[in-house]
Design a protein around this motif. Structure first.
Motif, short mmCIF file in Angstrom:
data_model
loop_
_atom_site.label_atom_id
_atom_site.label_comp_id
_atom_site.label_asym_id
_atom_site.label_seq_id
_atom_site.Cartn_x
_atom_site.Cartn_y
_atom_site.Cartn_z
N GLN A 109 0.84 -1.20 0.00
CA GLN A 109 0.00 0.00 0.00
C GLN A 109 0.88 1.25 0.00
OE1 GLN A 109 -2.91 0.12 3.14
NE2 GLN A 109 -3.73 2.08 2.47
N VAL A 110 0.46 2.26 -0.76
CA VAL A 110 1.16 3.55 -0.77
C VAL A 110 0.57 4.41 0.34
CG1 VAL A 110 1.72 5.61 -2.12
CG2 VAL A 110 1.55 3.38 -3.25
N ILE A 111 1.45 4.93 1.17
CA ILE A 111 1.03 5.76 2.29
C ILE A 111 1.85 7.05 2.30
CG2 ILE A 111 0.16 3.91 3.77
CD1 ILE A 111 3.58 5.42 4.28
N ARG A 112 1.46 7.96 3.16
CA ARG A 112 2.22 9.19 3.35
C ARG A 112 2.25 9.52 4.83
NH1 ARG A 112 -1.37 14.23 2.74
NH2 ARG A 112 -3.43 13.32 2.84
N HIS A 113 3.24 10.32 5.21
CA HIS A 113 3.37 10.74 6.60
C HIS A 113 2.35 11.84 6.86
CE1 HIS A 113 5.14 12.16 10.34
NE2 HIS A 113 5.87 11.04 10.35
N ARG A 114 1.75 11.82 8.03
CA ARG A 114 0.73 12.83 8.38
C ARG A 114 1.29 14.25 8.41
NH1 ARG A 114 -1.53 13.60 12.96
NH2 ARG A 114 0.15 12.92 14.29
N LEU A 115 2.55 14.40 8.83
CA LEU A 115 3.12 15.73 9.05
C LEU A 115 4.19 16.15 8.05
CD1 LEU A 115 3.48 15.45 12.92
CD2 LEU A 115 1.60 16.49 11.64
N LEU B 187 8.99 0.91 5.15
CA LEU B 187 8.59 1.25 3.80
C LEU B 187 9.72 1.78 2.95
CD1 LEU B 187 7.40 4.71 3.93
CD2 LEU B 187 6.55 3.37 5.79
N PHE B 188 9.58 1.57 1.64
CA PHE B 188 10.46 2.19 0.67
C PHE B 188 9.91 3.60 0.52
CE2 PHE B 188 10.67 -2.31 -0.94
CZ PHE B 188 12.00 -2.53 -0.58
N ALA B 189 10.69 4.58 0.97
CA ALA B 189 10.19 5.94 1.05
C ALA B 189 10.92 6.90 0.13
CB ALA B 189 10.32 6.42 2.50
N PRO C 142 -3.31 6.98 4.31
CA PRO C 142 -3.28 6.50 2.92
C PRO C 142 -2.92 7.63 1.95
CG PRO C 142 -5.30 5.84 4.00
CD PRO C 142 -4.62 6.80 4.92
N ASP C 143 -2.21 7.28 0.89
CA ASP C 143 -1.92 8.23 -0.18
C ASP C 143 -2.74 7.81 -1.38
OD1 ASP C 143 0.89 9.93 -1.43
OD2 ASP C 143 -0.76 9.22 -2.67
N ASP C 144 -3.74 8.60 -1.71
CA ASP C 144 -4.64 8.28 -2.81
C ASP C 144 -4.34 9.09 -4.06
OD1 ASP C 144 -6.01 6.45 -1.16
OD2 ASP C 144 -7.23 8.06 -0.33
N SER C 145 -3.11 9.63 -4.16
CA SER C 145 -2.76 10.49 -5.29
C SER C 145 -2.66 9.72 -6.61
CB SER C 145 -1.43 11.20 -5.03
OG SER C 145 -0.36 10.28 -5.05
N GLY C 146 -2.36 8.41 -6.53
CA GLY C 146 -2.18 7.62 -7.74
C GLY C 146 -0.81 7.79 -8.38
N ALA D 73 6.55 15.75 4.31
CA ALA D 73 6.40 15.49 2.87
C ALA D 73 7.14 14.21 2.51
CB ALA D 73 6.94 16.67 2.08
N MET D 74 6.61 13.09 2.97
CA MET D 74 7.22 11.78 2.74
C MET D 74 6.11 10.81 2.39
SD MET D 74 7.70 8.50 3.97
CE MET D 74 7.06 8.66 5.60
N ARG D 75 6.38 9.98 1.39
CA ARG D 75 5.44 8.93 1.02
C ARG D 75 6.21 7.69 0.66
NH1 ARG D 75 4.58 9.09 -4.58
NH2 ARG D 75 2.43 8.44 -4.39
#
Length: 105
Positions: free
Chosen positions: A13-19, A53-55, A73-77, A21-23
């Motif tokens: 799953q692709v995710i991002r950090h809440r605070l 994760l591979f970030a 979750p990162d829903d940017s695609g 600029a890391m995904r």
């Protein structure tokens, strides 16, 4: 008796950090993380799991270990650009990541 924990996020799953600029793409989930001195570090102040994760952060790719409470979750695609992804995952037609049946060496 130990309490069973269920991961909120999935391998691939692709995710991002809440605070920050890391995904990234999740490749492992654990209840604890060994710190720099090799000793286990509590699992995010006993509030959740640790995700590996591979970030990427727009500058360099790296491997990150982040507490579940700091992810969303990162829903940017958008694809994640990390050289480690290809050895462990196949990219699906939808842009998602599926674990390879056999690792590439």
């Amino acid at each position: 008796m130990t309490k069973t924990r269920f991961a909120r996020y999935n391998i691939g799953q692709v995710i991002r950090h809440r605070l920050y600029a890391m995904r990234g793409v999740i490749f492992d989930v654990d209840e604890s993380f060994a710190g720099t001195d090799g000793e286990p570090v509590p699992d995010g102040s006993a509030t959740g799991l640790i995700y590996r994760l591979f970030a990427e952060d727009g500058e360099i790719p790296y491997v990150a270990c982040i507490a579940e409470r700091d992810l969303e979750p990162d829903d940017s695609g958008e694809p994640v650009s990390h050289p480690g992804i290809g050895a462990m995952f196949e990219v699906e037609e939808t842009g998602g990541y599926r674990r390879r049946r056999q690792a590439l060496n």
